[in-house]
Write a protein that holds these residues in place. Sequence first.
Motif, PDB file in Angstrom:
ATOM      1  N   HIS A 146       8.030  25.675  56.245  1.00 29.97           N
ATOM      2  CA  HIS A 146       8.352  26.510  55.086  1.00 29.97           C
ATOM      3  C   HIS A 146       9.372  25.765  54.227  1.00 29.97           C
ATOM      4  O   HIS A 146      10.421  25.353  54.742  1.00 29.97           O
ATOM      5  CB  HIS A 146       8.949  27.856  55.519  1.00 29.97           C
ATOM      6  N   ASP A 147       9.067  25.600  52.960  1.00 32.66           N
ATOM      7  CA  ASP A 147      10.034  25.007  52.034  1.00 32.66           C
ATOM      8  C   ASP A 147      11.094  26.053  51.727  1.00 32.66           C
ATOM      9  O   ASP A 147      10.778  27.168  51.287  1.00 32.66           O
ATOM     10  CB  ASP A 147       9.342  24.567  50.747  1.00 32.66           C
ATOM     11  N   TRP A 163      14.317  29.792  43.708  1.00 32.76           N
ATOM     12  CA  TRP A 163      14.055  28.436  43.229  1.00 32.76           C
ATOM     13  C   TRP A 163      14.527  28.278  41.788  1.00 32.76           C
ATOM     14  O   TRP A 163      15.011  27.219  41.393  1.00 32.76           O
ATOM     15  CB  TRP A 163      12.567  28.122  43.327  1.00 32.76           C
ATOM     16  N   ALA A 188       3.773  20.266  48.251  1.00 31.07           N
ATOM     17  CA  ALA A 188       3.486  21.690  48.077  1.00 31.07           C
ATOM     18  C   ALA A 188       4.523  22.340  47.167  1.00 31.07           C
ATOM     19  O   ALA A 188       4.186  23.171  46.306  1.00 31.07           O
ATOM     20  CB  ALA A 188       3.463  22.385  49.436  1.00 31.07           C
ATOM     21  N   PHE A 189       5.787  21.988  47.338  1.00 32.37           N
ATOM     22  CA  PHE A 189       6.864  22.529  46.505  1.00 32.37           C
ATOM     23  C   PHE A 189       6.637  22.219  45.033  1.00 32.37           C
ATOM     24  O   PHE A 189       6.694  23.102  44.173  1.00 32.37           O
ATOM     25  CB  PHE A 189       8.208  21.956  46.976  1.00 32.37           C
ATOM     26  N   MET A 192       3.555  24.104  43.597  1.00 31.81           N
ATOM     27  CA  MET A 192       3.756  25.533  43.396  1.00 31.81           C
ATOM     28  C   MET A 192       4.769  25.827  42.299  1.00 31.81           C
ATOM     29  O   MET A 192       4.617  26.790  41.539  1.00 31.81           O
ATOM     30  CB  MET A 192       4.185  26.189  44.709  1.00 31.81           C
ATOM     31  N   ILE A 258       7.776  28.427  50.607  1.00 32.12           N
ATOM     32  CA  ILE A 258       6.420  27.899  50.460  1.00 32.12           C
ATOM     33  C   ILE A 258       5.857  27.548  51.839  1.00 32.12           C
ATOM     34  O   ILE A 258       6.459  26.792  52.596  1.00 32.12           O
ATOM     35  CB  ILE A 258       6.411  26.678  49.530  1.00 32.12           C
ATOM     36  N   MET A 313       5.233  32.207  49.902  1.00 32.35           N
ATOM     37  CA  MET A 313       4.330  31.779  48.842  1.00 32.35           C
ATOM     38  C   MET A 313       3.178  30.989  49.457  1.00 32.35           C
ATOM     39  O   MET A 313       3.379  29.929  50.054  1.00 32.35           O
ATOM     40  CB  MET A 313       5.093  30.901  47.830  1.00 32.35           C
ATOM     41  N   GLN A 314       1.974  31.518  49.341  1.00 32.89           N
ATOM     42  CA  GLN A 314       0.793  30.858  49.886  1.00 32.89           C
ATOM     43  C   GLN A 314       0.246  29.851  48.867  1.00 32.89           C
ATOM     44  O   GLN A 314       0.156  30.140  47.680  1.00 32.89           O
ATOM     45  CB  GLN A 314      -0.276  31.884  50.243  1.00 32.89           C
ATOM     46  N   VAL A 315      -0.138  28.686  49.343  1.00 32.71           N
ATOM     47  CA  VAL A 315      -0.584  27.593  48.477  1.00 32.71           C
ATOM     48  C   VAL A 315      -2.111  27.578  48.380  1.00 32.71           C
ATOM     49  O   VAL A 315      -2.790  27.593  49.411  1.00 32.71           O
ATOM     50  CB  VAL A 315      -0.094  26.239  49.024  1.00 32.71           C
TER      51      VAL A 315
END
Length: 336
Positions: A146-147, A163, A188-189, A192, A258, A313-315
Amino acid sequence: MLMKGLSVAAAAVVVAAGVAVWHAEQHPHAPAEAAASAQGAKPAGTVTVYAALTQQNAQALAQAFEAYDPAARVQMVTTGTGALVTRLESEAKAHAIGADMVLLADPTAADILAAQGILSREKPSAASHLPSADQGADWVGAYVFHDVIVYHKGMSLPVPHSWRDLTSAAYKGEVEIGDPSYSGTTMAFVGMMETRYGWNYFETLKQNGAAVQSSVKTVADDVASGKLDVGMTNDSAAFTLVKQGSPIAVVWPEDGAIVVPGPLAFVKGHETPVAKAFANWLLSPAGQKVVASVGLSPVVGASPTVPKGAALMQVPWAQLERDRANILHQFAQIFR
């Protein structure tokens, strides 16, 4: 009598093999081949894993499997996802791939390697009990990153809650983030944040003096040392430091931590018995317990580190894969 004896022996092996037990519980009517595969669950040999993990976490997984299977050895090669992809592509061209398996931190990178024919389409048999959301065509999630945001407990700045807060002038010169060309979770970060807030988000970070480090572990280490106050990292890197007593705290952003599955895949032509045994053990309850113990979120069962009610947050991984080259290019242009 002979057939009866064989059945009892096979049952004993199944009881001894944690992966087979899990499979049997989830699939009580599975074919007899499942019991047969359990007989080879503890093969001898060495499996080489290219892993986008900290050396500490990678060795914890290796040592736990070697305790489970004393005849096996796990050789971990650790670095960022981007560096592992580059290495595998180079080794593939030289027809000298050194890995039997990969453990990455970016599903889009796994898809890229699969498209080049580097990854096998075979999956661990234990993956059958995982939801489709935790699998790709050529990979299966072994754990979840998880970010998150980390900050130094001794800072005088306000604690960030989202964020978006990182772009505030209050954090001028006090923010570090990872590099998506190296760090899979940072990929991913960036994807998103660009989707939600546009490239202006990163332009503002840059103008505000945000610095880029290749590894999110380096980001977490820099915050812990007091080099700067705030950083973007993943929960694994953060909680490793928290367990060590480092003066950092973790923020689960209001706009969503994320979620990044850690893809496990076999290298094509390297689907050895010991590689399969390691993969199946990692996805078993015993392996997932070790995953949780090092601060990674298991794909089987609840995570001990994700707070109840945390926004996640789903990617959309298929979209991110299509946009990957452009994301890397645009990010590099901003932070060149």
